[in-house]
Design an enzyme around this catalytic site. Structure first.
Site, PDB file in Angstrom:
ATOM      1  N   CYS A 179      -2.122  -6.198   1.106  1.00 18.38           N
ATOM      2  CA  CYS A 179      -3.377  -6.964   1.098  1.00 18.38           C
ATOM      3  C   CYS A 179      -3.076  -8.462   1.125  1.00 18.38           C
ATOM      4  O   CYS A 179      -2.710  -8.985   2.168  1.00 18.38           O
ATOM      5  CB  CYS A 179      -4.271  -6.555  -0.066  1.00 18.38           C
ATOM      6  SG  CYS A 179      -5.990  -7.118   0.138  1.00 18.38           S
ATOM      7  N   HIS A 194      -4.216  -1.467  -0.481  1.00 19.56           N
ATOM      8  CA  HIS A 194      -3.459  -1.513  -1.731  1.00 19.56           C
ATOM      9  C   HIS A 194      -2.785  -0.174  -2.027  1.00 19.56           C
ATOM     10  O   HIS A 194      -3.324   0.639  -2.781  1.00 19.56           O
ATOM     11  CB  HIS A 194      -4.392  -1.838  -2.898  1.00 19.56           C
ATOM     12  CG  HIS A 194      -4.933  -3.219  -2.892  1.00 19.56           C
ATOM     13  ND1 HIS A 194      -4.388  -4.235  -3.647  1.00 19.56           N
ATOM     14  CD2 HIS A 194      -5.986  -3.764  -2.240  1.00 19.56           C
ATOM     15  CE1 HIS A 194      -5.084  -5.341  -3.458  1.00 19.56           C
ATOM     16  NE2 HIS A 194      -6.052  -5.081  -2.608  1.00 19.56           N
ATOM     17  N   GLU A 235      -0.463   0.241  -3.976  1.00 20.22           N
ATOM     18  CA  GLU A 235      -0.152   0.217  -5.413  1.00 20.22           C
ATOM     19  C   GLU A 235      -1.308   0.753  -6.251  1.00 20.22           C
ATOM     20  O   GLU A 235      -1.139   1.029  -7.441  1.00 20.22           O
ATOM     21  CB  GLU A 235       0.251  -1.191  -5.865  1.00 20.22           C
ATOM     22  CG  GLU A 235      -0.862  -2.218  -5.922  1.00 20.22           C
ATOM     23  CD  GLU A 235      -1.140  -2.923  -4.605  1.00 20.22           C
ATOM     24  OE1 GLU A 235      -1.738  -4.010  -4.651  1.00 20.22           O
ATOM     25  OE2 GLU A 235      -0.762  -2.405  -3.535  1.00 20.22           O
TER      26      GLU A 235
END
Length: 196
Positions: free
Chosen positions: A81, A179, A181
């Site tokens: 991002c 994202h 993560e």
């Protein structure tokens, strides 16, 4: 075999989440907030967050040029991002004073999918990872407007009547507009570790 040490740029954004995934996969991690913390790393991750804040902090903390130099010297780097924005050589809709680390031959449009309230989740077709589609989490996300000749498109999603590029790789640089993560899917982090 000694596990790799991944530096996670911790200026702002979702750096704890990246560390947790890499450590779960057996890598060692280190937060990076100063130039000297780049020494001895095998790779670097630049997390999602707010790209203008990252840009300002990178300048204020004197890490802009050391990170830029490490990337230019070949350090494998994952950008997610805002991290994709920070890796881009060219930026659209950024602030006039916004700086990037560069290294990735792409043109990125900042906040291309809209504001925070327009955040969404969508499946990302990523042939390099195989099925199923990757569960993309898009928060004030960019998209890639243009790629250079040596950049491979790794992920796309439909957006209106167009198909938007949301994941790319160039050599040791891997970047996503979403994202990973924040997803319950570690395939992107696994693939990045395999690139080191």
């Amino acid at each position: 075999m000694t596990p790799p040490t991944i530096g996670v740029l911790a200026l702002q954004g979702a750096f704890r989440e990246h560390r947790a995934i890499f450590e779960h996969l057996g890598a060692r991690t280190r937060t990076v907030r100063a130039a000297e913390q780049l020494s001895g790393l095998d790779a670097l991750a630049i997390p999602g967050g707010e790209s203008t804040a990252m840009s300002r902090l990178a300048v204020d903390l004197d890490v802009l040029h050391p990170v830029r130099d490490a990337i230019a010297a070949g350090m494998p780097t994952l950008g997610t991002c805002a991290g994709m924005i920070m890796l881009a050589d060219r930026l659209l809709d950024g602030r006039a004073d916004q700086r990037t680390f560069g290294g990735l031959d792409i043109t990125v449009r900042r906040n291309a999918f809209g504001r925070q309230v327009e955040s969404f989740e969508a499946p990302v077709e990523m042939a390099e990872l195989g099925p199923p589609d990757y569960p993309g989490v898009f928060i004030r996300a960019p998209w890639v407007e243009q790629v250079g000749d040596t950049v491979a498109v790794w992920g796309t999603i439909p957006a209106g009547s167009a198909t938007r590029i949301v994941a790319v790789r160039q050599g040791g640089l891997l970047a996503t507009a979403f994202h990973p993560e924040l997803a319950r899917d570690d395939r992107i982090h696994r693939r990045f570790l395999s690139m080191i």
